[in-house]
Design a protein around this motif. Structure first.
Motif, PDB file in Angstrom:
ATOM      1  N   SER A  51       0.851  -1.188   0.000  1.00 27.37           N
ATOM      2  CA  SER A  51       0.000   0.000   0.000  1.00 27.37           C
ATOM      3  C   SER A  51       0.886   1.236   0.000  1.00 27.37           C
ATOM      4  N   ASN A  52       0.292   2.394  -0.245  1.00 27.65           N
ATOM      5  CA  ASN A  52       1.074   3.622  -0.235  1.00 27.65           C
ATOM      6  C   ASN A  52       0.962   4.394   1.070  1.00 27.65           C
ATOM      7  N   GLU A  53       0.290   3.808   2.063  1.00 27.84           N
ATOM      8  CA  GLU A  53       0.259   4.358   3.412  1.00 27.84           C
ATOM      9  C   GLU A  53       0.260   3.198   4.407  1.00 27.84           C
ATOM     10  N   PRO A  54       0.863   3.365   5.581  1.00 23.74           N
ATOM     11  CA  PRO A  54       0.859   2.286   6.572  1.00 23.74           C
ATOM     12  C   PRO A  54      -0.571   1.831   6.882  1.00 23.74           C
ATOM     13  N   THR A  55      -0.751   0.506   6.915  1.00 22.08           N
ATOM     14  CA  THR A  55      -2.069  -0.093   7.064  1.00 22.08           C
ATOM     15  C   THR A  55      -2.007  -1.222   8.082  1.00 22.08           C
ATOM     16  N   LYS A  56      -3.031  -1.326   8.898  1.00 21.09           N
ATOM     17  CA  LYS A  56      -3.145  -2.431   9.861  1.00 21.09           C
ATOM     18  C   LYS A  56      -3.781  -3.617   9.145  1.00 21.09           C
ATOM     19  N   VAL A  57      -3.168  -4.805   9.242  1.00 21.89           N
ATOM     20  CA  VAL A  57      -3.633  -5.969   8.474  1.00 21.89           C
ATOM     21  C   VAL A  57      -4.212  -7.071   9.367  1.00 21.89           C
ATOM     22  N   GLU A  58      -4.415  -6.785  10.623  1.00 16.91           N
ATOM     23  CA  GLU A  58      -4.876  -7.809  11.569  1.00 16.91           C
ATOM     24  C   GLU A  58      -6.175  -8.467  11.124  1.00 16.91           C
ATOM     25  N   CYS A  59      -7.150  -7.682  10.686  1.00 17.66           N
ATOM     26  CA  CYS A  59      -8.442  -8.281  10.330  1.00 17.66           C
ATOM     27  C   CYS A  59      -8.294  -9.239   9.151  1.00 17.66           C
ATOM     28  N   THR A  60      -7.473  -8.866   8.155  1.00 20.11           N
ATOM     29  CA  THR A  60      -7.273  -9.730   6.996  1.00 20.11           C
ATOM     30  C   THR A  60      -6.595 -11.034   7.387  1.00 20.11           C
ATOM     31  N   LEU A  61      -5.622 -10.951   8.286  1.00 15.75           N
ATOM     32  CA  LEU A  61      -4.857 -12.139   8.659  1.00 15.75           C
ATOM     33  C   LEU A  61      -5.560 -13.001   9.693  1.00 15.75           C
ATOM     34  N   VAL A  62      -6.407 -12.394  10.518  1.00 16.16           N
ATOM     35  CA  VAL A  62      -6.945 -13.122  11.680  1.00 16.16           C
ATOM     36  C   VAL A  62      -8.467 -13.240  11.671  1.00 16.16           C
ATOM     37  N   HIS A  63      -9.188 -12.188  11.296  1.00 18.76           N
ATOM     38  CA  HIS A  63     -10.632 -12.144  11.550  1.00 18.76           C
ATOM     39  C   HIS A  63     -11.504 -12.264  10.310  1.00 18.76           C
ATOM     40  N   ALA A  64     -10.961 -12.119   9.119  1.00 17.58           N
ATOM     41  CA  ALA A  64     -11.781 -12.166   7.900  1.00 17.58           C
ATOM     42  C   ALA A  64     -12.401 -13.544   7.720  1.00 17.58           C
ATOM     43  N   GLN A  65     -13.396 -13.620   6.829  1.00 19.17           N
ATOM     44  CA  GLN A  65     -14.147 -14.864   6.636  1.00 19.17           C
ATOM     45  C   GLN A  65     -13.243 -16.036   6.259  1.00 19.17           C
ATOM     46  N   ASN A  66     -12.167 -15.737   5.505  1.00 16.94           N
ATOM     47  CA  ASN A  66     -11.232 -16.785   5.118  1.00 16.94           C
ATOM     48  C   ASN A  66      -9.798 -16.321   5.408  1.00 16.94           C
ATOM     49  N   ALA A  67      -9.612 -15.759   6.596  1.00 14.92           N
ATOM     50  CA  ALA A  67      -8.322 -15.211   6.997  1.00 14.92           C
ATOM     51  C   ALA A  67      -7.237 -16.287   6.957  1.00 14.92           C
TER      52      ALA A  67
END
Length: 289
Positions: free
Chosen positions: A9-25
């Motif tokens: 990305s072009n700005e710092p982003t938190k990825v916790e939900c994608t890695l841990v909480h998403a439907q198919n994390a």
């Protein structure tokens, strides 16, 4: 086999939900992938703080305990690679967990270099002593990483810390993986190699898809997370946010596109993307060997 995740990305982003909480994390995929296989032989997360990569790895399953979740919670970065492992070559140890690091470069692999017992001495012989000394585990993936780095360095399209020419690096990786695939076919004709990879210096990212699934999603503008309802971006007013996510399987409800098999994809420092087909080695192959 393993499961990959790459993020730019072009700005710092938190990825916790994608890695841990998403439907198919990725955490969910460590328990069971799309065909029911568990990926319980270790995990790793690499992210960049300014130019410096930080890599955290663990030989336990990502879904066992809170170690993976806690590590993912701390990541707030424009560039991330994560990986959950299903061991095919090399025992479950921290040294064998992806991602692997060399200088500012970080790499992960989903697949198997077939015929590795036959090919290992050939590949090692094509790597400098300095790079050989950086191999601490016994996986085909770590050897593949150092072999690719050697070829990129030898062709002077990268240095230890950065990409010097993205277009030429893409060409070298395409030719190298095509060559390796042919060597694997010669060594093990009935079991084709699977060579999904992702490589980054923190500013550009290059990935390959060969005989394992790989998808990507493009994000244009700030959006609220479908899990927690907040955008997770350290956003500067007036700045147009862009991001690209790579994953072995779609992770969320957003629009995902399957990357064609036999392709190299790249994400440049401005978040522009490119897709090209792998091709047979050219006359430059003699200079790469």
């Amino acid at each position: 086999m393993c499961r990959l995740y790459g993020f730019r990305s072009n700005e710092p982003t938190k990825v916790e939900c994608t890695l841990v909480h998403a439907q198919n994390a990725l955490l969910m995929q460590s328990r069971s992938d799309e065909i029911g296989r568990a990926h319980s032989d270790g995990w790793g997360i690499a992210y960049y703080d300014d130019r410096e990569p930080h890599v955290e790895r663990n030989a336990s399953a990502a879904h066992h305990g809170l170690h993976f979740s806690n590590a993912a919670e701390r990541v707030y970065s424009p560039t991330v690679i994560s990986h959950v492992r299903l061991a095919t070559v090399g025992i479950p140890t921290v040294e064998n967990c992806h991602p692997f690091r060399f200088g500012n470069w970080v790499f992960a692999h989903n697949g198997t270099v077939q015929g590795i017992n036959q090919l290992r001495p050939i590949l090692i012989d094509e790597i400098s002593v300095d790079l050989q000394n950086g191999i601490v585990g016994d996986t085909d993936s770590e050897l593949l990483f150092h072999w690719l780095m050697q070829r990129l360095l030898r062709h002077r399209v990268v240095d230890k810390n950065s990409c010097l020419s993205l277009d030429e690096s893409i060409d070298v990786i395409a030719e190298s993986l095509t060559l390796l695939d042919q060597r694997c076919r010669d060594a093990e004709p009935t079991k084709p190699a699977k060579l999904n990879t992702v490589l980054t210096d923190g500013h550009v990212m290059i990935a390959s898809r060969l005989r394992n699934s790989l998808h990507w999603a493009h994000r244009d503008g700030i959006r609220d997370c479908e899990i927690c309802g907040i955008p997770h971006v350290n956003h500067q007013p007036g700045f147009h946010y862009k991001a690209v996510v790579l994953a072995s399987e779609p992770l969320s409800h957003e629009r995902w596109t399957e990357i064609p098999d036999g392709s190299i994809v790249s994400i440049d420092s401005q978040l522009e993307t490119r897709t090209m087909s792998m091709r047979a080695p050219t006359s430059t192959e003699s200079n790469l060997s």
